[in-house]
Design a protein around this motif. Structure first.
Motif, PDB file in Angstrom:
ATOM      1  N   THR A  63      46.219 -13.506  15.384  1.00 39.81           N
ATOM      2  CA  THR A  63      46.595 -13.314  16.657  1.00 39.81           C
ATOM      3  C   THR A  63      47.532 -13.161  17.273  1.00 39.81           C
ATOM      4  OG1 THR A  63      43.975 -13.308  16.601  1.00 39.81           O
ATOM      5  CG2 THR A  63      45.016 -12.993  18.868  1.00 39.81           C
ATOM      6  N   THR A  64      47.754 -14.575  16.901  1.00 35.54           N
ATOM      7  CA  THR A  64      49.481 -14.648  17.117  1.00 35.54           C
ATOM      8  C   THR A  64      50.523 -13.812  16.428  1.00 35.54           C
ATOM      9  OG1 THR A  64      48.545 -17.127  17.390  1.00 35.54           O
ATOM     10  CG2 THR A  64      50.928 -16.030  18.014  1.00 35.54           C
ATOM     11  N   GLN A  65      50.838 -13.127  15.482  1.00 36.06           N
ATOM     12  CA  GLN A  65      51.481 -12.627  14.940  1.00 36.06           C
ATOM     13  C   GLN A  65      51.152 -11.587  15.548  1.00 36.06           C
ATOM     14  OE1 GLN A  65      53.800 -13.393  12.292  1.00 36.06           O
ATOM     15  NE2 GLN A  65      54.565 -11.959  13.165  1.00 36.06           N
ATOM     16  N   HIS A  66      49.840 -10.684  16.060  1.00 32.86           N
ATOM     17  CA  HIS A  66      49.902  -9.432  16.458  1.00 32.86           C
ATOM     18  C   HIS A  66      50.544  -9.092  17.647  1.00 32.86           C
ATOM     19  CE1 HIS A  66      47.981  -7.195  13.980  1.00 32.86           C
ATOM     20  NE2 HIS A  66      46.717  -7.994  13.403  1.00 32.86           N
ATOM     21  N   ALA A  67      50.089 -10.426  18.414  1.00 30.16           N
ATOM     22  CA  ALA A  67      50.812 -10.201  19.641  1.00 30.16           C
ATOM     23  C   ALA A  67      52.576 -10.998  19.511  1.00 30.16           C
ATOM     24  CB  ALA A  67      50.334 -10.906  20.730  1.00 30.16           C
ATOM     25  N   THR A  89      51.171 -20.492   3.542  1.00 33.73           N
ATOM     26  CA  THR A  89      50.772 -19.271   3.756  1.00 33.73           C
ATOM     27  C   THR A  89      51.618 -18.512   4.692  1.00 33.73           C
ATOM     28  OG1 THR A  89      48.771 -19.519   4.692  1.00 33.73           O
ATOM     29  CG2 THR A  89      49.186 -19.676   2.679  1.00 33.73           C
ATOM     30  N   THR A  90      51.593 -17.165   5.139  1.00 32.48           N
ATOM     31  CA  THR A  90      51.945 -16.453   5.922  1.00 32.48           C
ATOM     32  C   THR A  90      51.312 -15.461   6.147  1.00 32.48           C
ATOM     33  OG1 THR A  90      54.491 -15.293   6.082  1.00 32.48           O
ATOM     34  CG2 THR A  90      53.310 -14.978   3.883  1.00 32.48           C
ATOM     35  N   VAL A  91      51.283 -14.890   7.239  1.00 33.01           N
ATOM     36  CA  VAL A  91      50.803 -13.711   8.518  1.00 33.01           C
ATOM     37  C   VAL A  91      50.869 -12.021   8.132  1.00 33.01           C
ATOM     38  CG1 VAL A  91      49.175 -13.404  10.357  1.00 33.01           C
ATOM     39  CG2 VAL A  91      49.686 -15.418   9.552  1.00 33.01           C
ATOM     40  N   ASN A  92      49.819 -12.151   7.918  1.00 34.46           N
ATOM     41  CA  ASN A  92      50.274 -10.332   7.377  1.00 34.46           C
ATOM     42  C   ASN A  92      49.472  -9.423   8.108  1.00 34.46           C
ATOM     43  OD1 ASN A  92      50.616  -8.031   6.606  1.00 34.46           O
ATOM     44  ND2 ASN A  92      51.048  -8.235   4.325  1.00 34.46           N
ATOM     45  N   THR A  93      50.076  -9.074   8.517  1.00 37.71           N
ATOM     46  CA  THR A  93      49.342  -8.668  10.228  1.00 37.71           C
ATOM     47  C   THR A  93      48.323  -6.959   9.555  1.00 37.71           C
ATOM     48  OG1 THR A  93      51.782  -6.704  11.336  1.00 37.71           O
ATOM     49  CG2 THR A  93      51.402  -8.651  11.973  1.00 37.71           C
ATOM     50  N   SER A  94      48.594  -6.716   8.939  1.00 37.47           N
ATOM     51  CA  SER A  94      47.741  -5.988   8.347  1.00 37.47           C
ATOM     52  C   SER A  94      46.709  -5.805   7.265  1.00 37.47           C
ATOM     53  CB  SER A  94      48.239  -4.579   8.084  1.00 37.47           C
ATOM     54  OG  SER A  94      49.077  -4.772   6.893  1.00 37.47           O
ATOM     55  N   GLN A  95      47.484  -7.071   6.324  1.00 34.84           N
ATOM     56  CA  GLN A  95      45.943  -7.405   5.527  1.00 34.84           C
ATOM     57  C   GLN A  95      44.934  -9.301   5.957  1.00 34.84           C
ATOM     58  OE1 GLN A  95      48.195  -6.690   1.981  1.00 34.84           O
ATOM     59  NE2 GLN A  95      48.461  -4.935   2.580  1.00 34.84           N
ATOM     60  N   ASP A  96      44.474  -9.559   4.705  1.00 30.11           N
ATOM     61  CA  ASP A  96      44.653 -10.601   5.168  1.00 30.11           C
ATOM     62  C   ASP A  96      45.585 -11.618   4.765  1.00 30.11           C
ATOM     63  OD1 ASP A  96      41.587  -9.813   5.312  1.00 30.11           O
ATOM     64  OD2 ASP A  96      41.681 -10.362   3.562  1.00 30.11           O
ATOM     65  N   ILE A  97      45.322 -12.668   5.416  1.00 30.37           N
ATOM     66  CA  ILE A  97      46.362 -14.306   5.240  1.00 30.37           C
ATOM     67  C   ILE A  97      46.989 -14.289   3.676  1.00 30.37           C
ATOM     68  CG2 ILE A  97      47.308 -16.669   4.902  1.00 30.37           C
ATOM     69  CD1 ILE A  97      45.487 -16.521   8.297  1.00 30.37           C
ATOM     70  N   SER A 121      37.224 -11.595  18.175  1.00 34.91           N
ATOM     71  CA  SER A 121      38.131 -11.547  18.705  1.00 34.91           C
ATOM     72  C   SER A 121      39.565 -10.446  18.350  1.00 34.91           C
ATOM     73  CB  SER A 121      38.217 -12.559  19.775  1.00 34.91           C
ATOM     74  OG  SER A 121      39.221 -13.585  19.747  1.00 34.91           O
ATOM     75  N   THR A 122      39.790  -9.880  18.604  1.00 32.90           N
ATOM     76  CA  THR A 122      41.468  -8.847  18.313  1.00 32.90           C
ATOM     77  C   THR A 122      42.431 -10.495  19.501  1.00 32.90           C
ATOM     78  OG1 THR A 122      40.982  -7.309  20.280  1.00 32.90           O
ATOM     79  CG2 THR A 122      40.065  -7.137  17.661  1.00 32.90           C
ATOM     80  N   ALA A 154      47.128 -17.081  22.038  1.00 30.43           N
ATOM     81  CA  ALA A 154      48.332 -16.753  21.365  1.00 30.43           C
ATOM     82  C   ALA A 154      49.404 -15.715  21.744  1.00 30.43           C
ATOM     83  CB  ALA A 154      47.218 -15.668  20.525  1.00 30.43           C
ATOM     84  N   THR A 155      48.965 -15.018  23.093  1.00 32.63           N
ATOM     85  CA  THR A 155      49.587 -14.805  23.996  1.00 32.63           C
ATOM     86  C   THR A 155      50.760 -15.357  24.359  1.00 32.63           C
ATOM     87  OG1 THR A 155      47.818 -12.537  24.462  1.00 32.63           O
ATOM     88  CG2 THR A 155      50.202 -13.095  26.092  1.00 32.63           C
ATOM     89  N   PHE A 156      50.391 -16.738  24.927  1.00 37.54           N
ATOM     90  CA  PHE A 156      51.088 -18.126  25.436  1.00 37.54           C
ATOM     91  C   PHE A 156      51.631 -18.160  24.583  1.00 37.54           C
ATOM     92  CE2 PHE A 156      51.612 -22.088  25.932  1.00 37.54           C
ATOM     93  CZ  PHE A 156      52.168 -22.322  26.945  1.00 37.54           C
ATOM     94  N   ILE A 157      50.786 -18.478  23.341  1.00 36.94           N
ATOM     95  CA  ILE A 157      52.275 -18.463  22.389  1.00 36.94           C
ATOM     96  C   ILE A 157      53.506 -17.730  21.324  1.00 36.94           C
ATOM     97  CG2 ILE A 157      52.328 -19.903  19.116  1.00 36.94           C
ATOM     98  CD1 ILE A 157      50.075 -21.198  19.802  1.00 36.94           C
ATOM     99  N   ALA A 158      53.023 -16.525  21.619  1.00 36.01           N
ATOM    100  CA  ALA A 158      53.870 -15.419  21.268  1.00 36.01           C
ATOM    101  C   ALA A 158      55.219 -15.517  22.307  1.00 36.01           C
ATOM    102  CB  ALA A 158      52.648 -14.136  21.419  1.00 36.01           C
ATOM    103  N   ASN A 159      54.682 -15.421  24.030  1.00 38.51           N
ATOM    104  CA  ASN A 159      55.702 -15.749  25.205  1.00 38.51           C
ATOM    105  C   ASN A 159      56.561 -16.689  24.884  1.00 38.51           C
ATOM    106  OD1 ASN A 159      54.809 -13.182  25.937  1.00 38.51           O
ATOM    107  ND2 ASN A 159      53.062 -14.457  27.085  1.00 38.51           N
ATOM    108  N   GLU A 160      56.211 -17.877  23.807  1.00 36.93           N
ATOM    109  CA  GLU A 160      56.566 -18.966  24.387  1.00 36.93           C
ATOM    110  C   GLU A 160      57.567 -18.641  23.182  1.00 36.93           C
ATOM    111  OE1 GLU A 160      56.847 -21.942  26.305  1.00 36.93           O
ATOM    112  OE2 GLU A 160      55.696 -19.861  27.896  1.00 36.93           O
TER     113      GLU A 160
END
Length: 581
Positions: free
Chosen positions: A117-121, A142-150, A210-211, A216-222
């Motif tokens: 969720t944070t990666q999407h934000a 592991t790393t996050v892929n925004t279109s697939q699973d981790i 939830s999407t 997650a938005t707070f972490i992305a903004n920081e």
């Protein structure tokens, strides 16, 4: 009467006849040229063979020897490859930053969903495609892929984040800490560690259905705030280089662009080694000593050690007594309101007395960074800057100056020696000035993050500089076909291209320290090739000089050969005309 007349007339007639015959012979002797005896065919062919032999020697031996001995050697250069690097067609620089997230209090599934969720934000907030942040879990790497699973790092290849992950490849660590007290979510950036601590409450963890999530938005903004200046600096660097048309450049406000331009003009050009000179100047005999070695060891050496991954430093100190002001500036004026002596701001640039103060810019291997500590005379103390009341200022691409005013206590006087504690404010000021002169960004508040940002900026600037130098060398080679190109230049160009490829690949992989090392070598090899001594000398030897050298030597030899050949051609043409008639 008649016979007598005949008798008289007869001698006269004979005399005229004799005179006519005599004058006729004289005229024939004068007008008729004496022709040379006819030349035999053997003599004609001999003369022609002699002339031909001279020309044969000139053409078959003289010209090849002259061409071989005076030919300019030009090693083969990959001109098209060099031009492609200069035009930004070979490498598209990207800066993928790995962000490790530590969430020991969260279950694996919740942590993975929060990261996704944070990666999407983050991707929604990012306007600069060349600089992107990628989140990974610290426990399982592991790393996050925004279109697939981790996916594990070893299989994540879309952004080039594959292979093993070292600690130095991690740009920032986020530590998720559950907190029951205080406002949540909130963050704290550690000043001497690349760590961002984020406090949250359990109810702020997003459910798996939830999407989006406020946490997650707070972490992305920081994260955007932490790397905002880095993104702006890299965007400005790309916009001023030839690779700007190959990347989607983040738009900068005029104020931000002006600020970054001031920072770039203030900082030194990158060098693998800098020489730091700390100087103590005083207009009197005191202070004559200072505990500079212990002060440098205490306050400056730790900062220099943190910069060793970017550049090396050598340090030198000196003391100069009876150092007077530069005669080009006005003398300090007394300000009764401040009860201090003041210098005008326009006089600060001429404060350094370059004619008498021993500040040589050629000390050491690399550029010299000067730091001047000036202790004014007691009769002109305290000494401040009139406009802002400060006592220090920065001289772009030269160094810094600080006025250390003696104690204002009554009858304290100027000490004969400056202790380590007395030098502490000066050393801290010089440290901040050094950071500015090296181009260290002003934010974020974490020093390790600022150093890692400087590392990435330096790697990119060296890559662009080496590419630009290759393009300039290619244009010079095409514009001056008479310039010599030794094999050393071709070797340096090959080494530059190899290290440029490696630097570009390391940038894509997110290994910025290795990218800086390769970019540093590429820049050094490119400069070595462009400023080759034997090649630079040919630039100032035009063709007019060659004519001035060869004409006095070849003129006396060429004129007889040309005249003899032309004369023989005329004789041959005349004989052919007689034969045809």
């Amino acid at each position: 009467m008649s016979p007598k007349a005949d008798t008289d007339a007869s001698p006269s007639s004979n005399s005229n006849t004799a005179d006519g015959i005599t004058s006729g012979k004289v005229i024939d002797a004068v007008t008729v040229k004496k022709e040379p005896p006819p030349e035999s065919k053997e003599a004609i062919w001999t003369r022609r063979l002699v002339i031909l032999s001279f020309w044969a020697v000139v053409i078959l031996i003289g010209l090849p020897v002259w061409w071989k001995t005076t030919a300019i050697y030009r090693a083969d250069l990959p001109l098209q490859v060099m031009t492609d690097w200069a035009d930004g067609k070979t490498c598209r620089p990207v800066f993928p930053l790995r962000i490790a997230v530590e969430a020991p209090a969260l279950p694996s599934q919740d942590a993975q969903h929060l990261l996704r969720t944070t990666q999407h934000a983050l991707d929604d907030l990012n306007e600069f495609s060349a600089h992107h942040l990628r989140l990974l879990l610290a426990e399982s790497s592991t790393t996050v892929n925004t279109s697939q699973d981790i996916l594990p790092i070893t299989n994540y290849k879309d952004t080039g984040l594959h292979g093993s992950t070292n600690d130095e490849d991690i740009a920032l660590s986020i530590r998720l800490i559950p907190g029951e007290s205080g406002t949540t979510p909130r963050s704290e950036l550690q000043p001497y560690s690349p760590t961002l601590e984020v406090y949250y409450t359990p109810n702020q963890i997003p459910p798996s259905s939830s999407t989006s999530s406020p946490l997650a938005t707070f972490i992305a903004n920081e994260l955007q705030k932490v790397f905002a200046e880095e993104q702006a600096t890299l965007a400005y660097l790309l916009s001023t280089s030839s690779t700007a048309h190959n990347s989607k450049i983040k738009s900068l406000s005029p104020e931000t662009a002006a600020s970054l331009e001031r920072q770039s003009t203030r900082a030194f050009k990158y060098a693998p080694t800098y020489h730091l000179t700390f100087s103590l100047f005083t207009p009197s005999a005191t202070p004559s000593a200072w505990e500079v070695e212990s002060a440098l060891h205490e306050y400056v050496s730790p900062l220099l050690e943190s910069l060793f991954s970017i550049s090396n430093f050598t340090v030198d100190t000196q003391v100069q007594l009876y150092a007077t002001f530069s005669p080009s500036i006005r003398q300090p004026e007394y300000d009764p309101e401040r009860k201090a002596w003041t210098l005008r701001k326009e006089d600060l640039s001429g404060f350094i007395n370059a004619a008498e103060w021993p500040l040589s810019p050629s000390i050491g291997v690399g550029p010299t960074v000067n730091f001047v500590l000036y202790v004014p005379d007691q009769n002109q103390s305290p000494l401040l800057v009139k406009e802002n009341g400060g006592n220090s200022w920065l001289i772009p691409q030269w160094g810094g100056v600080l006025i250390l005013n003696p104690s204002t206590q009554l009858n304290a006087g100027i000490p004969t020696a400056l202790s380590k504690d007395a030098l502490r404010p000066a050393m801290l000021t010089f440290s901040n000035q050094l950071f500015s002169l090296l181009g260290l960004p002003q934010s974020p508040a974490s020093l390790p993050l600022r150093l890692s940002t400087l590392k990435r900026v330096r790697a990119a600037s060296l890559l662009f500089s080496a590419s630009s130098t290759l393009g300039a060398l290619a244009r010079l080679t095409k514009a001056l076909p008479s310039i010599s190109i030794p094999d050393t230049v071709a070797k340096s160009v090959d080494q530059t291209i190899v290290h440029l490829h490696q630097a570009c690949n390391e940038l894509r992989e997110g290994r910025f320290h290795s990218a800086l090392e390769h970019a540093r070598v590429a820049e050094a090899e490119a400069e070595k090739a462009f400023f080759e001594r034997s090649m630079v000398g040919q630039v100032y030897f035009p063709d007019e000089h060659k004519v001035a050298v060869y004409l006095p030597l070849l003129g006396p030899v060429a004129v007889p050969l040309l005249m003899a050949a032309l004369k023989e051609l005329k004789n041959l043409s005349r004989s052919r005309k007689k034969g045809s008639a």
